[in-house]
Scaffold this motif. Structure first.
Motif, PDB file in Angstrom:
ATOM      1  N   ARG A  82       0.820  -1.222   0.000  1.00 11.75           N
ATOM      2  CA  ARG A  82       0.000   0.000   0.000  1.00 11.75           C
ATOM      3  C   ARG A  82       0.851   1.268   0.000  1.00 11.75           C
ATOM      4  O   ARG A  82       0.623   2.181  -0.795  1.00 11.75           O
ATOM      5  N   GLY A  83       1.797   1.337   0.910  1.00 10.15           N
ATOM      6  CA  GLY A  83       2.638   2.534   1.010  1.00 10.15           C
ATOM      7  C   GLY A  83       3.420   2.806  -0.258  1.00 10.15           C
ATOM      8  O   GLY A  83       3.521   3.952  -0.708  1.00 10.15           O
ATOM      9  N   ARG A  84       3.959   1.764  -0.872  1.00  9.19           N
ATOM     10  CA  ARG A  84       4.727   1.939  -2.111  1.00  9.19           C
ATOM     11  C   ARG A  84       3.836   2.391  -3.257  1.00  9.19           C
ATOM     12  O   ARG A  84       4.252   3.206  -4.085  1.00  9.19           O
ATOM     13  N   ILE A  85       2.622   1.864  -3.305  1.00  6.86           N
ATOM     14  CA  ILE A  85       1.699   2.262  -4.377  1.00  6.86           C
ATOM     15  C   ILE A  85       1.313   3.729  -4.212  1.00  6.86           C
ATOM     16  O   ILE A  85       1.334   4.500  -5.180  1.00  6.86           O
ATOM     17  N   LEU A  86       1.004   4.127  -2.995  1.00  5.94           N
ATOM     18  CA  LEU A  86       0.644   5.524  -2.753  1.00  5.94           C
ATOM     19  C   LEU A  86       1.843   6.443  -2.996  1.00  5.94           C
ATOM     20  O   LEU A  86       1.701   7.535  -3.551  1.00  5.94           O
ATOM     21  N   ALA A  87       3.025   5.998  -2.601  1.00  6.21           N
ATOM     22  CA  ALA A  87       4.232   6.795  -2.824  1.00  6.21           C
ATOM     23  C   ALA A  87       4.541   6.936  -4.313  1.00  6.21           C
ATOM     24  O   ALA A  87       5.089   7.959  -4.738  1.00  6.21           O
ATOM     25  N   SER A  88       4.179   5.925  -5.104  1.00  4.49           N
ATOM     26  CA  SER A  88       4.423   6.021  -6.546  1.00  4.49           C
ATOM     27  C   SER A  88       3.636   7.174  -7.145  1.00  4.49           C
ATOM     28  O   SER A  88       4.127   7.866  -8.044  1.00  4.49           O
ATOM     29  N   GLN A  89       2.428   7.422  -6.630  1.00  3.45           N
ATOM     30  CA  GLN A  89       1.663   8.569  -7.114  1.00  3.45           C
ATOM     31  C   GLN A  89       2.369   9.875  -6.746  1.00  3.45           C
ATOM     32  O   GLN A  89       2.478  10.773  -7.569  1.00  3.45           O
ATOM     33  N   GLN A  90       2.847   9.974  -5.522  1.00  3.69           N
ATOM     34  CA  GLN A  90       3.556  11.183  -5.116  1.00  3.69           C
ATOM     35  C   GLN A  90       4.760  11.435  -6.020  1.00  3.69           C
ATOM     36  O   GLN A  90       5.016  12.575  -6.426  1.00  3.69           O
ATOM     37  N   ALA A  91       5.491  10.383  -6.326  1.00  2.71           N
ATOM     38  CA  ALA A  91       6.669  10.531  -7.187  1.00  2.71           C
ATOM     39  C   ALA A  91       6.284  10.987  -8.585  1.00  2.71           C
ATOM     40  O   ALA A  91       6.928  11.869  -9.163  1.00  2.71           O
ATOM     41  N   VAL A  92       5.227  10.403  -9.128  1.00  2.11           N
ATOM     42  CA  VAL A  92       4.773  10.761 -10.470  1.00  2.11           C
ATOM     43  C   VAL A  92       4.359  12.239 -10.523  1.00  2.11           C
ATOM     44  O   VAL A  92       4.720  12.962 -11.457  1.00  2.11           O
ATOM     45  N   LEU A  93       3.622  12.691  -9.518  1.00  3.92           N
ATOM     46  CA  LEU A  93       3.193  14.089  -9.487  1.00  3.92           C
ATOM     47  C   LEU A  93       4.399  15.022  -9.373  1.00  3.92           C
ATOM     48  O   LEU A  93       4.472  16.048 -10.056  1.00  3.92           O
ATOM     49  N   ALA A  94       5.347  14.658  -8.522  1.00  3.98           N
ATOM     50  CA  ALA A  94       6.537  15.489  -8.338  1.00  3.98           C
ATOM     51  C   ALA A  94       7.363  15.581  -9.620  1.00  3.98           C
ATOM     52  O   ALA A  94       7.808  16.670 -10.010  1.00  3.98           O
ATOM     53  N   VAL A  95       7.554  14.460 -10.294  1.00  4.32           N
ATOM     54  CA  VAL A  95       8.331  14.469 -11.540  1.00  4.32           C
ATOM     55  C   VAL A  95       7.594  15.272 -12.614  1.00  4.32           C
ATOM     56  O   VAL A  95       8.212  16.041 -13.367  1.00  4.32           O
ATOM     57  N   GLY A  96       6.275  15.122 -12.678  1.00  6.77           N
ATOM     58  CA  GLY A  96       5.502  15.895 -13.649  1.00  6.77           C
ATOM     59  C   GLY A  96       5.669  17.390 -13.441  1.00  6.77           C
ATOM     60  O   GLY A  96       5.915  18.146 -14.392  1.00  6.77           O
ATOM     61  N   ILE A  97       5.573  17.837 -12.199  1.00  2.23           N
ATOM     62  CA  ILE A  97       5.745  19.264 -11.900  1.00  2.23           C
ATOM     63  C   ILE A  97       7.184  19.697 -12.174  1.00  2.23           C
ATOM     64  O   ILE A  97       7.422  20.779 -12.731  1.00  2.23           O
ATOM     65  N   ALA A  98       8.148  18.854 -11.794  1.00  2.00           N
ATOM     66  CA  ALA A  98       9.560  19.193 -12.014  1.00  2.00           C
ATOM     67  C   ALA A  98       9.881  19.356 -13.497  1.00  2.00           C
ATOM     68  O   ALA A  98      10.722  20.179 -13.865  1.00  2.00           O
ATOM     69  N   ILE A  99       9.217  18.607 -14.345  1.00  2.00           N
ATOM     70  CA  ILE A  99       9.401  18.745 -15.794  1.00  2.00           C
ATOM     71  C   ILE A  99       8.565  19.910 -16.323  1.00  2.00           C
ATOM     72  O   ILE A  99       9.011  20.694 -17.152  1.00  2.00           O
ATOM     73  N   GLY A 100       7.331  20.015 -15.823  1.00  2.00           N
ATOM     74  CA  GLY A 100       6.405  21.012 -16.352  1.00  2.00           C
ATOM     75  C   GLY A 100       6.772  22.447 -16.042  1.00  2.00           C
ATOM     76  O   GLY A 100       6.580  23.331 -16.884  1.00  2.00           O
ATOM     77  N   ALA A 101       7.290  22.715 -14.837  1.00  2.00           N
ATOM     78  CA  ALA A 101       7.588  24.104 -14.467  1.00  2.00           C
ATOM     79  C   ALA A 101       8.630  24.742 -15.385  1.00  2.00           C
ATOM     80  O   ALA A 101       8.379  25.823 -15.928  1.00  2.00           O
TER      81      ALA A 101
END
Length: 186
Positions: free
Chosen positions: A133-152
């Motif tokens: 569970r924790g790894r699956i939820l953390a994968s979403q956090q990572a995806v959002l962070a990488v998206g913002i890091a690329i998008g900004a």
């Protein structure tokens, strides 16, 4: 390692892909909002109102959006994402404060509905493998962070080349792409 059912893995990958695409677009807006407000002549206080409008809609609609998402995860995600696309298009086309605030309230409403469905679906996937569970939820956090890091930084380039309104068109395109990917979720 923990074995994830194949269908769950596929659906989780699609959900995370859609969110990655969306958050590249969201990241593109980060350097833009103050510039856009300045372009259409908003004061700092009015720009603050525009920036806070989505949060107000999120707050006011949280309960009803969560209830809807509990009954219909994918439709909540789809309707919410469509409203995000429409609202960011409205933001790009706005030239005065009233339509801009309405568009930003629509963005908050779309986010509230879509994110309620997304988080519910993510929790459903995580519950298929309690030990991950924790790894699956953390994968979403990572995806959002990488998206913002690329998008900004990409958004900064888009704004320099095409002006502040273009960043909101990037979010519109990203939301439409996410909506397309959501079609394939089970």
């Amino acid at each position: 390692g923990v074995q994830m059912p194949k269908e769950t893995a596929k659906s989780l990958a699609l959900l995370l892909l859609a969110q990655f695409i969306l958050f590249i677009g969201v990241g593109a807006v980060i350097p833009t909002i103050p510039l856009y407000g300045k372009e259409i002549g908003l004061s700092s206080a009015t720009n603050g109102l525009v920036i806070s409008a989505p949060a107000l809609a999120l707050l006011l609609l949280a309960k009803v959006s969560g209830e809807y998402a509990d009954k219909a995860r994918k439709p909540a995600m789809m309707w919410g994402m469509a409203l995000i696309a429409l609202s960011d298009l409205g933001t790009a086309l706005s030239s005065s404060v009233i339509p801009l605030v309405i568009a930003r309230l629509g963005l908050g409403a779309g986010r509230c509905v879509s994110e309620s469905g997304e988080r519910g679906m993510l929790a459903d996937y995580a519950n298929t493998i309690p030990e991950a569970r924790g790894r699956i939820l953390a994968s979403q956090q990572a995806v959002l962070a990488v998206g913002i890091a690329i998008g900004a930084p990409a958004g900064g380039v888009v704004v320099e080349a095409f002006g502040p309104r273009a960043a909101f068109l990037c979010v519109t395109a990203a939301a439409l792409a996410s909506l397309f990917v959501y079609n394939f979720l089970q």
